[in-house]
Design an enzyme around this catalytic site. Sequence first.
Site, PDB file in Angstrom:
ATOM      1  N   LYS A 209       0.872  -1.183   0.000  1.00 14.98           N
ATOM      2  CA  LYS A 209       0.000   0.000   0.000  1.00 14.98           C
ATOM      3  C   LYS A 209       0.904   1.227   0.000  1.00 14.98           C
ATOM      4  O   LYS A 209       1.404   1.635   1.052  1.00 14.98           O
ATOM      5  CB  LYS A 209      -0.901   0.039   1.237  1.00 14.98           C
ATOM      6  CG  LYS A 209      -1.771  -1.217   1.428  1.00 14.98           C
ATOM      7  CD  LYS A 209      -1.438  -1.865   2.719  1.00 14.98           C
ATOM      8  CE  LYS A 209      -2.239  -3.086   3.074  1.00 14.98           C
ATOM      9  NZ  LYS A 209      -2.915  -3.824   2.102  1.00 14.98           N
ATOM     10  N   ASP A 214       5.313  12.432  -8.142  1.00 16.78           N
ATOM     11  CA  ASP A 214       6.338  13.266  -8.785  1.00 16.78           C
ATOM     12  C   ASP A 214       7.760  12.946  -8.328  1.00 16.78           C
ATOM     13  O   ASP A 214       8.656  13.795  -8.444  1.00 16.78           O
ATOM     14  CB  ASP A 214       6.063  14.755  -8.531  1.00 16.78           C
ATOM     15  CG  ASP A 214       4.822  15.259  -9.242  1.00 16.78           C
ATOM     16  OD1 ASP A 214       4.411  14.617 -10.227  1.00 16.78           O
ATOM     17  OD2 ASP A 214       4.258  16.278  -8.814  1.00 16.78           O
ATOM     18  N   HIS A 630      -5.593  -2.843  11.958  1.00 16.25           N
ATOM     19  CA  HIS A 630      -5.107  -3.215  10.634  1.00 16.25           C
ATOM     20  C   HIS A 630      -3.689  -2.709  10.390  1.00 16.25           C
ATOM     21  O   HIS A 630      -3.034  -3.114   9.433  1.00 16.25           O
ATOM     22  CB  HIS A 630      -6.053  -2.656   9.561  1.00 16.25           C
ATOM     23  CG  HIS A 630      -5.749  -3.126   8.181  1.00 16.25           C
ATOM     24  ND1 HIS A 630      -5.063  -2.352   7.266  1.00 16.25           N
ATOM     25  CD2 HIS A 630      -6.045  -4.283   7.548  1.00 16.25           C
ATOM     26  CE1 HIS A 630      -4.948  -3.016   6.116  1.00 16.25           C
ATOM     27  NE2 HIS A 630      -5.528  -4.193   6.277  1.00 16.25           N
ATOM     28  N   LYS A 632       0.334  -2.131  10.587  1.00 16.29           N
ATOM     29  CA  LYS A 632       1.455  -3.076  10.635  1.00 16.29           C
ATOM     30  C   LYS A 632       2.645  -2.286  11.180  1.00 16.29           C
ATOM     31  O   LYS A 632       3.469  -1.757  10.420  1.00 16.29           O
ATOM     32  CB  LYS A 632       1.758  -3.632   9.251  1.00 16.29           C
ATOM     33  CG  LYS A 632       0.606  -4.468   8.657  1.00 16.29           C
ATOM     34  CD  LYS A 632      -0.407  -3.632   7.908  1.00 16.29           C
ATOM     35  CE  LYS A 632      -1.445  -4.448   7.172  1.00 16.29           C
ATOM     36  NZ  LYS A 632      -2.286  -5.317   7.944  1.00 16.29           N
ATOM     37  N   ASP A 637      11.774   0.845  21.935  1.00 11.45           N
ATOM     38  CA  ASP A 637      12.598   1.699  22.798  1.00 11.45           C
ATOM     39  C   ASP A 637      12.479   3.192  22.491  1.00 11.45           C
ATOM     40  O   ASP A 637      13.438   3.952  22.721  1.00 11.45           O
ATOM     41  CB  ASP A 637      14.072   1.282  22.691  1.00 11.45           C
ATOM     42  CG  ASP A 637      14.335  -0.087  23.311  1.00 11.45           C
ATOM     43  OD1 ASP A 637      13.473  -0.585  24.060  1.00 11.45           O
ATOM     44  OD2 ASP A 637      15.411  -0.663  23.032  1.00 11.45           O
TER      45      ASP A 637
END
Length: 839
Positions: A209, A214, A630, A632, A637
């Site tokens: 995704k 440009d 959803h 990821k 730390d």
Amino acid sequence: MAPGGGDSRMFAGLRDKLKATNLYDAKVGAIHLKNKVGKFGNLINANHRHDEEHEKATDDKRTKIGESHRFESFAPERDGNKIKWYVDGQDYFYAVSVALEKAKETIYIEDWWLSPELFLRRPPYFNQEWRLDQVLKRRAEAGVKIYIVVYKEVAQAVSCNSAHTKHALHALCPEGSPGYGNITVLRHPDHNVFENAGDMTFYWAHHEKFIVIDYEMAFIGGLDLCFGRWDSRQHPCADVHPAGVQNEMFPGQDFNNNRILDFQSVEDWKSNELSKADFGRMPWHDVAMCLVGDCVYDIAEHFVLRWNFVKRDKYKRSEKVDWLTMTGREGENEDLVAVQRPKHPVGEYIHHPLSPLENRSWAQGHQGTVHAQIVRSSADWSSGILTEHSIQNAYSETIRNAQHYVYIENQFFITATGEEQAPIHNTIGRAIVDACVKAGKEGRKFRVIIVIPAVPGFAGDLRDDAAAGTRAIMDYQYKSIHRGEHSIFEQIKKEGVDPRQHIFIFNLRSYDRLNKTPAMVQQEEKSGVKYQDVQRAEAEEIMAEGVHSTTDQKPTLGDATDNDEKERLMDAKRRFEAQRVEVGLDKEVTSTDSIAATAMLNGGKVSELRWDDDLEKEKENFIQEELYIHGKLLIVDDRIVICGSSNINDRSQLGVHDSELSIVMEDYNTFDSTMDGQPFKAGHHAATLRRLLWREHLGLLPAQPVDASEDPNAQPADVCPNDIMEGPEYEFVADPMSDQVWNMWTGNADTNTQIFRHLFRADPDDNIKTFDDYEAFLPRHNKFKQGHLHDPFMPAQEVREKLDQIKGHLVWMPLDFLRDAPMAEKGLQVNAYTESIYT
């Protein structure tokens, strides 16, 4: 004259003359046909993209590049990136709309699913020009070249309908109109060898995704440009608007709850069978990034590789699809982005970027302070390359080296601790074990905090046969975490360390109230029109343009049927609205359309909200649903962040399965903070993102207004930095290891879990250890709608006061759920041949 020179010139001239004849065209056509037929031989040669000398040389070149980079990535580490984070879809999609509108040359989009009718700004009725297809149409008409690659789904398994995506976008600028030819959409892979004689891939998906604009800016993360993803930090479930349907936030199939009804016929957006007056939506939590810097080039390179690979695999003999070349990957290095130059090429060779690369702001000096690197999961079927799993390498190394905490938000958590957990093979779990054991033996406070969905798939009732696949995923997750001797918990115990002192797992959940007022019920009765038909009419009005007749076929009698249905819906809406004054809805509606804000900072109390009727009737409208995680995301730390499209499972991590793209980030701009009460230098990017996420989950952020135009967090990275929303709550969560923060975190999870259990019997739950327990906890009958209050006899004021106690969205993950039952019985859905689909 050299011997034979005259003959050479004569034959060259003859060839030139022949090129202008039908005879030459026939010859080239025959060559192409021969090559196309020859592709069938690839079925018995799995190595057909790597067995010729020039292919071996390219593989060797790529391998050496990867070996020279951290994590064995195709991309190097890059300094000086300006990177901005986005939490949830409202900010992200608004920023994307701003950035797309400014595009001047090219737009690259890679998505698992792309919905042309997605509204990037809300409410949709008042922002129709900001529908994704309309934004892309404007840019195409302005001369911007738009390149899109979407996953071609297995129609029997996934309902995203990439054919509609392709046809709808290609239809935006028909031949003879401005922008014609400026939008090209490719779908990949094929699932049938007879489709373009291409390679077949049944099980794996293109899951990346990202957007490149440009060659100046890129977006990357967990958010597809598709339905069901737009959401705000308060995560409303309700979308009923007695003051007028034009105020709705989630039109058509953008209002979705997969646990009740999955997306249906997504090419027909008005056909949503889920009534907003009866059910809530499934809220959606996600994270993404926008960057300006050298890493933009690496994301663009990955896109060009993917584009040229699909050109080679599916469209080699199509004049409608051009080859892309790029600065820095020219001449002897153009093979790195899969450029081929056959003797008789079809399609042009277009060089990108269209203007000199050195004109980009990031090419003229560092734009920010983030040290970053692009990593990916990619292989032969997805990109035509030897397997790369640099995402898994990055996750494992970053977790293993953690000193204080590991914070994970992910859609899935399926991982192994070694070679004994087949069919699971990724070993991120082993890195978690190593980090916890090391901390435990050193007597060091160390936490791994994991936030994943309560139900990681989109099953309805988990007891149904149709939910076997989702139960299989959950079974693998439990075996990864704590069930069985090779699980993470048991491997830590084996080393004499208590895993429950180090690993903590949570879900998110949200509640709301359907604003189905007595006056609106009267309006339905007097007009003879259900609110569901009104919501359909609204979707038809603002989403139908460019939707109908978006296939390559000529109009048929079905179009007349569409027109009849549209007129019926519009007439129903008119009759519904005609009763507005009669039932008193011409005056201000005093009850709020969503009460989700009450779980947030300064959001008020449910017990003090207005309801224009007997409170006993209000009870029918309280709803809850899991808040679907959803994103990821990995934060370690307060210094390192990994974000992208990659789940924690074999599909995303092995490289040979789903294709993924992520970014590893460490901000060299540090500031004074604390860690477990001690002075600590925190990275600005990681620490501020973690603090905002934790405040959202704890209910220590105010609800978002729907107008994002003045929100700095809803702008692209080149406009302004993140607003970190400083204040007492920001300082409260500053130390991720403080006892005060941890007590609130676990205390909120305790209380929220108990309230959702008591009021709604929210499942899954720790009290459900067998399927008989399931029936006792949540009987199967039609007495109560899914997601609604379980006990209709509980006094209304008690319900309100219990909801007052919910703060934020944290709940505990039920680790005892179905522990004494066979969760994933072998059968047609789950067996030795299909196991890898679920892992």
